[in-house]
Design an enzyme around this catalytic site. Structure first.
Site, PDB file in Angstrom:
ATOM      1  N   GLY A  91       0.850  -1.198   0.000  1.00 40.22           N
ATOM      2  CA  GLY A  91       0.000   0.000   0.000  1.00 40.22           C
ATOM      3  C   GLY A  91       0.876   1.234   0.000  1.00 40.22           C
ATOM      4  O   GLY A  91       2.109   1.149  -0.029  1.00 40.22           O
ATOM      5  N   ARG A 176       4.651  14.650  -6.106  1.00 47.16           N
ATOM      6  CA  ARG A 176       4.575  14.185  -7.486  1.00 47.16           C
ATOM      7  C   ARG A 176       3.164  14.339  -8.029  1.00 47.16           C
ATOM      8  O   ARG A 176       2.200  14.472  -7.262  1.00 47.16           O
ATOM      9  CB  ARG A 176       5.115  12.774  -7.628  1.00 47.16           C
ATOM     10  N   ASP A 258       3.910  -3.966  -7.900  1.00 47.86           N
ATOM     11  CA  ASP A 258       3.372  -2.798  -7.203  1.00 47.86           C
ATOM     12  C   ASP A 258       4.031  -1.513  -7.693  1.00 47.86           C
ATOM     13  O   ASP A 258       3.626  -0.418  -7.295  1.00 47.86           O
ATOM     14  CB  ASP A 258       3.544  -2.935  -5.685  1.00 47.86           C
ATOM     15  N   ASP A 268       7.568   5.307  -9.363  1.00 46.96           N
ATOM     16  CA  ASP A 268       8.362   4.869  -8.205  1.00 46.96           C
ATOM     17  C   ASP A 268       9.843   4.704  -8.532  1.00 46.96           C
ATOM     18  O   ASP A 268      10.360   3.599  -8.688  1.00 46.96           O
ATOM     19  CB  ASP A 268       7.815   3.553  -7.614  1.00 46.96           C
TER      20      ASP A 268
END
Ligand code: AMP
Ligand code: MG
Length: 508
Positions: A91, A176, A258, A268
């Site tokens: 998460g 971001r 993820d 990421d």
């Protein structure tokens, strides 16, 4: 007034509510934040008032010290396959959406990375260090400038608050921006927890909002056609993204599911790296001991990740394995087509020449780069020095001399095996290149500036001492990657020897 008059604060994602998003406040850092970078161009584009965001109050909001007026910040739950292993719950452990903005058809979320723990932090601190925040800021903007889909970076703030990693480091927050931060892992989570109705609800919301052209009105009664079309789109988008990464030598480093975007964006940034010397086995992430995410493996992993996504969609598609398989089987060809088109363009190959011949030449070029460990960026950039090749071999010496004059000439003269290989390659290129596609035109395709690790390292070291000038220069270069800027020539050089031993790991 943080928003310009033509922009609206909206709660489109927030209104999904639990179990998709959870209200999570940011946790203020203790010391006064310092604004290191602010992306004015992006701010204006998405409907923010630059003057009001660059005030103390604005900086406090961009660091998580204060909330965005009228918006309760949120974090989401997902899971994923990390280095091939299923992890049932992950998460947003250190990412918090602080507002949503709509400006006409344009919809964006602002998300702080490092603004404190969330219910999904799994005992970690919810913080980010200055080092990795600088790396995320630079790479987001560098990839965007290269025309590669990515989340964007609006601001970078830092405080002297200590964050404990291998050593004590400074805390920082990147704000971001993206139309969506949803990942393959979101789909996996609702699928593997048997929340299939919720999964349908999430995808209904997502596809209608971002892919109205794929969305069939009777989604509620018959979602399969929409889901299949969307998976086709995402398969193609991921194949293209992998090809684009390869074409500029970008290695993500942690392609866990993820960290794979449902919008086909680069997302990421952690221990990423751009290739200096071309080496297909390059591993940019020091923690990736088996090279699962090496340069060579990235496209294959993109495919593997799509398999994971498709498996998670199975329960919504009456377990129609065959249809999903057919879609995924397209991936290798889609990737190869994109890859070869990009590399053909990088070398100005003649479109009249058969695809087979072009592909052979691309393969030969990449093998040669690998064998001689040439600097990838400098090699392709140097090609613009070559002129009017024609299929005339008497021209070879002249062309070779021109090539040597390029400021990015990548070969070591005096090394016989290099000179021989360079001349042999040049001879073949002269036959296959198209006069109309080479010369100066190649400088619009092959960047001169990339975010090399050693440059990032220098910018980080300076920022940690309070000097942002080195970072500003680096951004000036990578945000105009095709333009040779005379005052930035030092940033276009190959990596120095010490940079070969830099170790970048997951810890950030
Ligand atoms: P990454 O490998 O950086 O994509 O992170 C994997 C997972 O760990 C994600 O769910 C992150 O939110 C979480 N995570 C990484 N670093 C931290 C941190 N410092 N605090 C809380 N969660 C983190
Ligand atoms: Mg992640």
């Amino acid at each position: 007034m943080l928003l310009s008059p033509n922009a609206l604060l909206v709660k489109e994602y927030a209104s999904l509510g639990q179990p998709f998003v959870y209200a999570v406040p940011c946790t203020p850092l203790k010391s006064e934040p310092r604004l290191i970078q602010f992306n004015e161009e992006l701010a204006e584009q998405i409907g923010l008032q630059v003057d009001d965001l660059c005030t103390n109050q604005g900086i406090a909001i961009l660091t998580g010290q204060q909330t965005w007026p009228g918006y309760d910040s949120i974090a989401s739950i997902y899971c994923g396959h990390q280095f091939g292993v299923f992890v049932p719950q992950l998460g947003d452990g250190r990412a918090i959406v602080i507002t949503e903005i709509r400006k006409g058809a344009d919809y964006k979320q602002l998300q702080l990375k490092g603004a404190g723990p969330t219910p999904f932090s799994r005992r970690a601190d919810g913080r980010a260090v200055l080092r990795s925040s600088i790396r995320e800021f630079v790479a987001s903007e560098a990839l965007h400038a290269l025309g590669i889909p990515t989340t964007r970076a609006l601001s970078l703030t830092a405080t002297p608050d200590p964050v404990f990693r291998e050593t004590t480091e400074m805390a920082a927050v990147v704000c971001r921006v993206s139309e969506s931060f949803l990942r393959f892992g979101h789909v996996e989570y609702f699928s593997h927890t048997n929340q299939h109705q919720e999964l349908l609800q999430l995808l209904d919301w997502h596809i209608e909002r971002h892919h109205s052209e794929l969305y069939a009105d009777d989604f509620e009664n018959n979602p399969a056609p929409t889901l299949i079309n969307w998976l086709k789109w995402l398969t193609q988008a991921t194949a293209k993204l992998m090809a684009q990464w390869q074409s500029v030598g970008f290695c993500h480093g942690v392609m866990n599911t993820d960290n794979m975007s449902l919008m086909g964006l680069t997302i990421d940034y952690g221990p990423y790296g751009f290739l200096d010397k071309f080496d297909v086995d390059h591993i940019c992430n020091h923690s990736d001991t088996h090279g699962r995410y090496s340069y060579r493996n990235q496209p294959r992993i993109g495919h593997w990740n799509l398999y994971v996504l498709a498996s998670a969609l199975m329960p919504l598609l009456h377990n129609d394995r065959e249809t999903l398989q057919t879609i995924l089987d397209e991936y290798p060809q889609q990737f190869q087509r994109e890859h070869n088109a990009l590399f053909a363009a990088k070398m100005g190959l003649n479109k009249q020449v058969s695809e087979e011949k072009q592909n052979e030449f691309i393969e030969y070029t990449l093998q040669m780069l690998h064998e001689h460990k040439l600097d990838m960026t400098r090699f392709f950039r140097s090609l613009s020095a070559l002129q009017a090749p024609h299929a005339d071999h008497s021209n070879l010496d002249k062309q070779f001399a021109l090539w040597q004059k390029s400021s990015t000439f990548p070969w070591v003269l005096g090394d016989e095996s290099q000179v021989e290989s360079a001349r042999a390659w040049l001879g073949q290129w002269m036959v296959i290149a198209d006069n109309n596609l080479i010369g100066e035109k190649l400088n619009q395709i092959n960047p001169i500036a990339i975010a090399r690790n050693h440059l990032l390292q220098e910018a980080i070291a300076a920022c940690e001492k309070g000097d942002d000038h080195v970072l500003k220069r680096l951004l000036q270069a990578v945000c105009k990657p095709y333009l040779e800027q005379p005052d930035l020539m030092d940033l276009y050089q190959a990596a120095p020897e010490w940079a070969q031993h830099l170790e970048i790991s997951c810890s950030s």
